[in-house]
Design a protein around this motif. Structure first.
Motif, PDB file in Angstrom:
ATOM      1  N   LEU A  23       0.965  -1.168   0.266  1.00 41.31           N
ATOM      2  CA  LEU A  23       0.620  -0.057   0.125  1.00 41.31           C
ATOM      3  C   LEU A  23       0.877   1.591  -0.058  1.00 41.31           C
ATOM      4  CD1 LEU A  23      -2.308   0.918   0.320  1.00 41.31           C
ATOM      5  CD2 LEU A  23      -2.109   1.259   2.442  1.00 41.31           C
ATOM      6  N   ILE A  24       1.667   1.102   1.009  1.00 43.69           N
ATOM      7  CA  ILE A  24       2.678   2.254   0.672  1.00 43.69           C
ATOM      8  C   ILE A  24       3.582   2.560  -0.407  1.00 43.69           C
ATOM      9  CG2 ILE A  24       4.604   3.223   1.855  1.00 43.69           C
ATOM     10  CD1 ILE A  24       4.256   1.569   4.714  1.00 43.69           C
ATOM     11  N   ARG A  25       4.270   1.601  -1.376  1.00 47.52           N
ATOM     12  CA  ARG A  25       4.701   1.303  -2.518  1.00 47.52           C
ATOM     13  C   ARG A  25       3.823   1.838  -3.837  1.00 47.52           C
ATOM     14  NH1 ARG A  25       6.955  -3.219  -4.988  1.00 47.52           N
ATOM     15  NH2 ARG A  25       5.844  -4.059  -3.859  1.00 47.52           N
ATOM     16  N   GLY A  26       2.261   1.824  -3.282  1.00 49.07           N
ATOM     17  CA  GLY A  26       2.066   2.014  -4.624  1.00 49.07           C
ATOM     18  C   GLY A  26       0.662   3.237  -4.305  1.00 49.07           C
ATOM     19  N   LEU A  27       0.896   3.813  -3.074  1.00 45.62           N
ATOM     20  CA  LEU A  27       0.979   5.365  -3.142  1.00 45.62           C
ATOM     21  C   LEU A  27       1.767   6.695  -2.916  1.00 45.62           C
ATOM     22  CD1 LEU A  27      -2.109   4.266  -0.507  1.00 45.62           C
ATOM     23  CD2 LEU A  27      -2.466   4.964  -3.025  1.00 45.62           C
ATOM     24  N   SER A  28       3.109   6.185  -3.248  1.00 50.79           N
ATOM     25  CA  SER A  28       4.273   6.647  -2.895  1.00 50.79           C
ATOM     26  C   SER A  28       5.109   6.979  -4.423  1.00 50.79           C
ATOM     27  CB  SER A  28       5.705   6.808  -2.622  1.00 50.79           C
ATOM     28  OG  SER A  28       6.210   7.016  -1.677  1.00 50.79           O
ATOM     29  N   PRO A  29       4.906   8.338  -4.376  1.00 53.08           N
ATOM     30  CA  PRO A  29       4.800   9.681  -3.838  1.00 53.08           C
ATOM     31  C   PRO A  29       3.823  10.103  -4.208  1.00 53.08           C
ATOM     32  CG  PRO A  29       5.274  10.620  -5.929  1.00 53.08           C
ATOM     33  CD  PRO A  29       5.523   8.693  -6.157  1.00 53.08           C
ATOM     34  N   TYR A  30       2.169   9.650  -4.465  1.00 52.77           N
ATOM     35  CA  TYR A  30       1.390  11.121  -4.855  1.00 52.77           C
ATOM     36  C   TYR A  30       0.313   9.687  -4.752  1.00 52.77           C
ATOM     37  CZ  TYR A  30      -2.350  14.019  -5.256  1.00 52.77           C
ATOM     38  OH  TYR A  30      -3.887  14.471  -5.908  1.00 52.77           O
ATOM     39  N   PRO A  31      -0.951   9.814  -4.603  1.00 52.55           N
ATOM     40  CA  PRO A  31      -0.738  10.751  -3.284  1.00 52.55           C
ATOM     41  C   PRO A  31      -1.137  10.711  -1.765  1.00 52.55           C
ATOM     42  CG  PRO A  31      -3.520   9.056  -3.431  1.00 52.55           C
ATOM     43  CD  PRO A  31      -2.190   8.694  -4.348  1.00 52.55           C
ATOM     44  N   ALA A  32      -0.180   9.342  -1.316  1.00 51.85           N
ATOM     45  CA  ALA A  32       0.436   8.705  -0.513  1.00 51.85           C
ATOM     46  C   ALA A  32      -0.138   8.502   0.549  1.00 51.85           C
ATOM     47  CB  ALA A  32       1.310  10.177   0.704  1.00 51.85           C
ATOM     48  N   ALA A  33       0.032   7.622   1.728  1.00 54.27           N
ATOM     49  CA  ALA A  33      -0.156   6.697   2.792  1.00 54.27           C
ATOM     50  C   ALA A  33      -0.322   7.408   3.864  1.00 54.27           C
ATOM     51  CB  ALA A  33       0.243   4.988   2.740  1.00 54.27           C
ATOM     52  N   TRP A  34      -1.005   7.191   4.445  1.00 57.50           N
ATOM     53  CA  TRP A  34      -0.868   7.821   6.165  1.00 57.50           C
ATOM     54  C   TRP A  34      -1.777   7.544   7.090  1.00 57.50           C
ATOM     55  CZ3 TRP A  34      -5.279   9.348   8.333  1.00 57.50           C
ATOM     56  CH2 TRP A  34      -6.963   9.178   7.751  1.00 57.50           C
ATOM     57  N   CYS A  35      -0.816   7.728   7.757  1.00 57.70           N
ATOM     58  CA  CYS A  35      -1.642   7.684   9.109  1.00 57.70           C
ATOM     59  C   CYS A  35      -1.911   9.031  10.194  1.00 57.70           C
ATOM     60  CB  CYS A  35      -1.322   6.364   9.772  1.00 57.70           C
ATOM     61  SG  CYS A  35       0.900   6.320  10.212  1.00 57.70           S
ATOM     62  N   THR A  36      -1.766   7.992  11.207  1.00 57.48           N
ATOM     63  CA  THR A  36      -1.778   9.090  12.304  1.00 57.48           C
ATOM     64  C   THR A  36      -0.549   9.285  13.325  1.00 57.48           C
ATOM     65  OG1 THR A  36      -4.112   9.724  12.389  1.00 57.48           O
ATOM     66  CG2 THR A  36      -3.099  10.203  14.821  1.00 57.48           C
ATOM     67  N   LEU A  37       0.002  10.192  13.969  1.00 58.22           N
ATOM     68  CA  LEU A  37       0.856   9.781  15.217  1.00 58.22           C
ATOM     69  C   LEU A  37       0.207  10.259  16.317  1.00 58.22           C
ATOM     70  CD1 LEU A  37       4.361   8.607  15.698  1.00 58.22           C
ATOM     71  CD2 LEU A  37       4.445  11.524  15.146  1.00 58.22           C
ATOM     72  N   LYS A  38       0.239   9.407  17.263  1.00 52.24           N
ATOM     73  CA  LYS A  38      -1.163   9.161  18.508  1.00 52.24           C
ATOM     74  C   LYS A  38       0.085   8.970  19.353  1.00 52.24           C
ATOM     75  CE  LYS A  38      -5.417   8.900  20.367  1.00 52.24           C
ATOM     76  NZ  LYS A  38      -6.411   8.008  20.468  1.00 52.24           N
ATOM     77  N   HIS A  39       0.138  11.066  19.810  1.00 53.86           N
ATOM     78  CA  HIS A  39       0.551  10.115  21.710  1.00 53.86           C
ATOM     79  C   HIS A  39      -0.179   9.024  22.912  1.00 53.86           C
ATOM     80  CE1 HIS A  39       2.384  11.605  25.834  1.00 53.86           C
ATOM     81  NE2 HIS A  39       3.507  12.034  24.646  1.00 53.86           N
TER      82      HIS A  39
END
Length: 324
Positions: free
Chosen positions: A232-248
């Motif tokens: 998924l990361i490779r298939g969306l890089s560089p656009y539109p880009a895979a994303w997630c949330t960095l949570k404290h």
């Protein structure tokens, strides 16, 4: 008849299409008109932005048409006046029959997959997301349904382990440009056999599709199989880009994060998905359901894309966060 004797109308919009148009121009083909998207407001200042194809066409002093609606009578009259023998489409929009049926040799499209597989708007992305080890480009004649016309030529390439949609895009952009020239010449000479797509589908074949990608399609599920996450990361890089949330972990503070590249690493620890491990300087690992990925390139909200080493220098206490 030779390809360079044809009156050609070219239709396209993004960078991917420019390579094919440039190949025609540099090859001395008679491009009598270029059809591309209207100028659109873009950026913070909302200034009008020209498509990549228009920018190149203007530099080459080519006739450019930018219709809002392809069935508009005024545009149809302008298109007829160009008296095209052949129309070439690369990364444009769906054409009405009155447009694609106009030239005497018809209209062909360059598509970024090995049709009949991956019909749709995002074939390069989905091929990598689905873990394919091969993709390519196809030229085919337009008909009434999207991406279903008779196939003219196909050219395949391998997808390597660390290829992204960006590297595949750049490779196929140039391969596709050469295939456009080959197709023009073959149609001009009559040395071209159009093959119905149905003849290339075995009964056991599953037709895979490539629909438009939306933001939710790009969200990483760290509970998924590690190889599925990496694809998924490779298939969306560089656009539109895979994303997630960095949570404290304690405050619940969330930072939107794009991931551009991740490598599979060996680690036998049974750790909850989304768990982060880092030495604070050189590496950042994240746990998936059945393995670990080492992040190499990322971007957090409000910052530019950066290597993980640069990210860690400016981001303290990474161990207090998880990916969600």
């Amino acid at each position: 008849m030779q390809g360079k004797e044809l009156r050609i109308v070219f239709m396209g919009t993004p960078d991917f299409a420019v390579a094919s148009l440039k190949a025609l121009v540099d090859g001395g083909y008679n491009v009598v008109g270029v059809i591309t998207a209207p100028d659109r407001p873009a950026g913070r200042g909302k200034k009008l932005h020209q498509s990549a194809v228009k920018q190149y066409a203007v530099e080459q002093n080519l006739t450019v048409l930018q219709p809002e609606k392809l069935k508009n009578p005024g545009f149809i009259d302008e298109l007829k006046a160009l008296k095209a023998d052949l129309q070439v489409v690369v990364a444009f929009r769906m054409l009405p029959e009155i447009v694609w049926d106009m030239p005497r040799l018809g209209t062909f499209n360059l598509h970024g997959s090995l049709l009949p597989q991956y019909r749709g708007a995002a074939p390069l992305n989905w091929a990598i997301i689905n873990g394919e080890n091969q993709t390519g480009v196809t030229t085919f004649l337009l008909d009434h349904k999207i991406d279903t016309g008779k196939i003219l030529f196909r050219k395949s390439i391998d997808i390597w382990e660390n290829d992204t949609v960006g590297t595949i895009h750049d490779s196929l952009m140039n391969i596709g440009a050469n295939l456009v020239i080959e197709t023009v010449d073959a149609l001009a000479s009559g040395n071209c056999q159009a093959i119905p797509q149905e003849e290339l589908v075995a009964e056991s074949d599953e037709i895979k599709h490539a629909p438009k990608i939306f933001k939710e399609d790009c969200k990483i599920n760290w509970l998924a199989d590690v190889e599925m996450v990496r694809n998924l990361i490779r298939g969306l890089s560089p656009y539109p880009a895979a994303w997630c949330t960095l949570k404290h972990k304690k405050t619940g503070k969330e930072i939107a994060t794009k991931i551009f590249m991740a490598l599979r690493v060996e680690d036998n620890k049974n750790t909850p998905a989304g768990t982060l491990e880092s030495d604070g300087k050189n590496f950042l690992k994240v746990a998936c359901s059945n393995g670990w990925l080492q992040i190499t390139d990322l971007q957090i909200a409000g910052k530019k894309r950066m290597k993980v080493q640069d990210f860690l220098r400016g981001f303290q206490q990474i161990e207090e966060y998880t990916f969600q």
